[in-house]
Design a protein around this motif. Structure first.
Motif, mmCIF file in Angstrom:
data_model
loop_
_atom_site.group_PDB
_atom_site.id
_atom_site.type_symbol
_atom_site.label_atom_id
_atom_site.label_comp_id
_atom_site.label_asym_id
_atom_site.label_seq_id
_atom_site.Cartn_x
_atom_site.Cartn_y
_atom_site.Cartn_z
ATOM 1 N N SER A 38 -3.440 -0.145 -0.484
ATOM 2 C CA SER A 38 -3.853 -0.947 0.664
ATOM 3 C C SER A 38 -5.132 -1.677 0.283
ATOM 4 O O SER A 38 -6.064 -1.066 -0.249
ATOM 5 C CB SER A 38 -4.097 -0.052 1.881
ATOM 6 N N THR A 39 -5.168 -2.982 0.529
ATOM 7 C CA THR A 39 -6.346 -3.789 0.204
ATOM 8 C C THR A 39 -7.150 -4.076 1.461
ATOM 9 O O THR A 39 -6.619 -4.599 2.448
ATOM 10 C CB THR A 39 -5.950 -5.106 -0.480
ATOM 11 N N LEU A 40 -8.423 -3.746 1.417
ATOM 12 C CA LEU A 40 -9.314 -3.906 2.562
ATOM 13 C C LEU A 40 -9.834 -5.343 2.657
ATOM 14 O O LEU A 40 -9.878 -6.062 1.645
ATOM 15 C CB LEU A 40 -10.496 -2.943 2.432
ATOM 16 N N PRO A 41 -10.260 -5.763 3.830
ATOM 17 C CA PRO A 41 -10.789 -7.124 3.972
ATOM 18 C C PRO A 41 -12.148 -7.328 3.321
ATOM 19 O O PRO A 41 -12.562 -8.455 3.088
ATOM 20 C CB PRO A 41 -10.870 -7.300 5.497
ATOM 21 N N SER A 42 -12.867 -6.251 3.033
ATOM 22 C CA SER A 42 -14.184 -6.371 2.403
ATOM 23 C C SER A 42 -14.402 -5.202 1.449
ATOM 24 O O SER A 42 -13.697 -4.199 1.486
ATOM 25 C CB SER A 42 -15.287 -6.399 3.468
ATOM 26 N N PHE A 43 -15.405 -5.345 0.586
ATOM 27 C CA PHE A 43 -15.720 -4.302 -0.380
ATOM 28 C C PHE A 43 -16.287 -3.071 0.325
ATOM 29 O O PHE A 43 -16.979 -3.181 1.350
ATOM 30 C CB PHE A 43 -16.745 -4.803 -1.402
ATOM 31 N N THR A 44 -16.002 -1.921 -0.242
ATOM 32 C CA THR A 44 -16.539 -0.680 0.314
ATOM 33 C C THR A 44 -16.783 0.339 -0.797
ATOM 34 O O THR A 44 -16.124 0.321 -1.832
ATOM 35 C CB THR A 44 -15.588 -0.069 1.358
ATOM 36 N N GLY A 45 -17.751 1.187 -0.543
ATOM 37 C CA GLY A 45 -17.996 2.332 -1.403
ATOM 38 C C GLY A 45 -18.154 3.571 -0.559
ATOM 39 O O GLY A 45 -18.621 4.610 -1.031
ATOM 40 N N SER A 46 -17.744 3.455 0.694
ATOM 41 C CA SER A 46 -17.910 4.532 1.661
ATOM 42 C C SER A 46 -16.816 5.587 1.517
ATOM 43 O O SER A 46 -15.622 5.257 1.534
ATOM 44 C CB SER A 46 -17.895 3.957 3.075
ATOM 45 N N GLY A 47 -17.224 6.832 1.426
ATOM 46 C CA GLY A 47 -16.242 7.908 1.362
ATOM 47 C C GLY A 47 -15.418 8.003 2.621
ATOM 48 O O GLY A 47 -14.231 8.313 2.585
ATOM 49 N N ALA A 48 -16.034 7.706 3.768
ATOM 50 C CA ALA A 48 -15.315 7.773 5.044
ATOM 51 C C ALA A 48 -14.222 6.711 5.107
ATOM 52 O O ALA A 48 -13.107 6.971 5.578
ATOM 53 C CB ALA A 48 -16.292 7.602 6.200
ATOM 54 N N VAL A 49 -14.525 5.498 4.643
ATOM 55 C CA VAL A 49 -13.540 4.416 4.669
ATOM 56 C C VAL A 49 -12.401 4.715 3.696
ATOM 57 O O VAL A 49 -11.219 4.540 4.022
ATOM 58 C CB VAL A 49 -14.204 3.068 4.326
ATOM 59 N N ILE A 50 -12.745 5.161 2.501
ATOM 60 C CA ILE A 50 -11.722 5.489 1.503
ATOM 61 C C ILE A 50 -10.845 6.623 2.015
ATOM 62 O O ILE A 50 -9.618 6.597 1.887
ATOM 63 C CB ILE A 50 -12.389 5.863 0.165
ATOM 64 N N SER A 51 -11.471 7.632 2.616
ATOM 65 C CA SER A 51 -10.718 8.760 3.159
ATOM 66 C C SER A 51 -9.777 8.313 4.257
ATOM 67 O O SER A 51 -8.615 8.735 4.312
ATOM 68 C CB SER A 51 -11.682 9.824 3.688
ATOM 69 N N ARG A 52 -10.256 7.444 5.156
ATOM 70 C CA ARG A 52 -9.425 6.970 6.257
ATOM 71 C C ARG A 52 -8.159 6.279 5.743
ATOM 72 O O ARG A 52 -7.054 6.541 6.228
ATOM 73 C CB ARG A 52 -10.231 5.993 7.111
ATOM 74 N N GLU A 53 -8.318 5.414 4.733
ATOM 75 C CA GLU A 53 -7.158 4.709 4.193
ATOM 76 C C GLU A 53 -6.232 5.654 3.436
ATOM 77 O O GLU A 53 -5.008 5.580 3.549
ATOM 78 C CB GLU A 53 -7.613 3.581 3.263
ATOM 79 N N ALA A 54 -6.819 6.562 2.647
ATOM 80 C CA ALA A 54 -6.006 7.495 1.860
ATOM 81 C C ALA A 54 -5.195 8.414 2.775
ATOM 82 O O ALA A 54 -4.005 8.658 2.534
ATOM 83 C CB ALA A 54 -6.895 8.317 0.933
ATOM 84 N N VAL A 55 -5.827 8.920 3.818
ATOM 85 C CA VAL A 55 -5.137 9.815 4.754
ATOM 86 C C VAL A 55 -4.067 9.048 5.532
ATOM 87 O O VAL A 55 -2.973 9.573 5.792
ATOM 88 C CB VAL A 55 -6.144 10.479 5.711
ATOM 89 N N ARG A 56 -4.358 7.796 5.888
ATOM 90 C CA ARG A 56 -3.361 6.986 6.595
ATOM 91 C C ARG A 56 -2.107 6.789 5.733
ATOM 92 O O ARG A 56 -0.978 6.931 6.207
ATOM 93 C CB ARG A 56 -3.954 5.623 6.954
ATOM 94 N N ILE A 57 -2.324 6.480 4.452
ATOM 95 C CA ILE A 57 -1.185 6.295 3.545
ATOM 96 C C ILE A 57 -0.426 7.609 3.381
ATOM 97 O O ILE A 57 0.811 7.631 3.359
ATOM 98 C CB ILE A 57 -1.664 5.762 2.185
ATOM 99 N N LEU A 58 -1.175 8.713 3.260
ATOM 100 C CA LEU A 58 -0.535 10.021 3.121
ATOM 101 C C LEU A 58 0.358 10.317 4.321
ATOM 102 O O LEU A 58 1.498 10.781 4.165
ATOM 103 C CB LEU A 58 -1.600 11.102 2.980
ATOM 104 N N HIS A 59 -0.125 10.049 5.522
ATOM 105 C CA HIS A 59 0.676 10.284 6.728
ATOM 106 C C HIS A 59 1.932 9.412 6.726
ATOM 107 O O HIS A 59 3.024 9.868 7.084
ATOM 108 C CB HIS A 59 -0.152 9.996 7.980
ATOM 109 N N ASP A 60 1.766 8.151 6.312
ATOM 110 C CA ASP A 60 2.910 7.233 6.323
ATOM 111 C C ASP A 60 3.975 7.632 5.296
ATOM 112 O O ASP A 60 5.157 7.366 5.496
ATOM 113 C CB ASP A 60 2.446 5.801 6.050
ATOM 114 N N LEU A 61 3.554 8.271 4.201
ATOM 115 C CA LEU A 61 4.519 8.696 3.185
ATOM 116 C C LEU A 61 5.444 9.798 3.706
ATOM 117 O O LEU A 61 6.569 9.952 3.235
ATOM 118 C CB LEU A 61 3.792 9.198 1.935
ATOM 119 N N LYS A 62 4.941 10.590 4.642
ATOM 120 C CA LYS A 62 5.738 11.659 5.258
ATOM 121 C C LYS A 62 6.292 12.646 4.218
ATOM 122 O O LYS A 62 7.463 13.023 4.239
ATOM 123 C CB LYS A 62 6.901 11.074 6.075
#
Length: 224
Positions: free
Chosen positions: A83-107
């Motif tokens: 997943s590509t974000l609209p802006s650069f990030t180095g935040s663990g919270a942002v990375i975690s949110r996207e990673a967990v979202r993808i994990l949930h979607d993979l089922k």
């Protein structure tokens, strides 16, 4: 002296000792992994836009011997989603949110997960990254049905582990004669295990290690 090429990604991956009983354990693991990646990015002074995760899912009915030790990942299907974000990030919270979202979607059933990784690409050190369009998706496609092990055509590296014992020995033959004065190289009994202790598991030092993985302590010592 040649200058090293610019770094294109930062990530972390664990593929040994990963066992979960519940989805909450997998989520915590991904959260800890995301913060590990964020820490590495901070030390490298980079940020990124694309979050990719890799999930190793156990192939069903695979032989228990086709893995390293008692908690190796064994035969797995590998799934990678980004997943590509609209802006650069180095935040663990942002990375975690996207990673967990993808994990949930993979089922993927958490009990079938044998490894996970997070990688950040399109770093701010690459000028082309700032012009790349966003591919942030509202939903990631679920993973396909898990593969089922086919004993009739196993991978080549698995064959030595699943051959019947009779085929692993020199059946019907006597061992070749030794040269005069040659000393047998086999060791009888358990003398070769004196002082041996199992190596530490990487998963034990990782903050997201599941309790299920830590309970699996029935590793066998290496064969002589």
């Amino acid at each position: 002296w040649e200058e090293r090429p610019a770094r294109k990604s930062v990530g972390a991956q664990v593929t040994w000792g990963v066992r979960f009983e519940e989805q909450a354990e997998a989520v915590k693991f991904m959260n800890d992994l995301a913060h590990e990646v964020a820490g590495r990015m901070e030390s490298l002074k980079v940020k990124g836009r694309t979050v990719s995760i890799k999930i190793l899912r156990a192939i069903r009915n695979a032989p228990e011997l086709a893995r390293k030790g008692s908690i190796g990942h064994g035969l797995c299907d590998h799934y990678t989603r980004s997943s590509t974000l609209p802006s650069f990030t180095g935040s663990g919270a942002v990375i975690s949110r996207e990673a967990v979202r993808i994990l949930h979607d993979l089922k993927v059933d958490p009990k079938e997960i044998r490894g996970a990784g997070i990688q950040i690409t399109r770093l701010d050190t690459d000028p082309a990254s700032s012009t790349a369009g966003s591919k942030l998706q509202s939903r990631i496609a679920a993973a396909p049905a898990p593969s089922v092990f086919d004993p009739s055509c196993p991978p080549g590296w698995v064959k030595p582990y699943i051959l019947p014992p009779a085929k692993q020995r020199r059946t019907g033959r006597s061992p070749p004669p030794r040269s005069p004065g040659e000393t047998p190289n086999e060791v009888k009994g358990d003398e070769h295990l004196a002082g041996w202790s199992p190596p530490p598991r990487a998963i034990d030092a990782f903050p997201g290690a599941s309790a299920a993985a830590k309970r699996l302590d029935n590793r066998s010592p290496p064969s002589s």
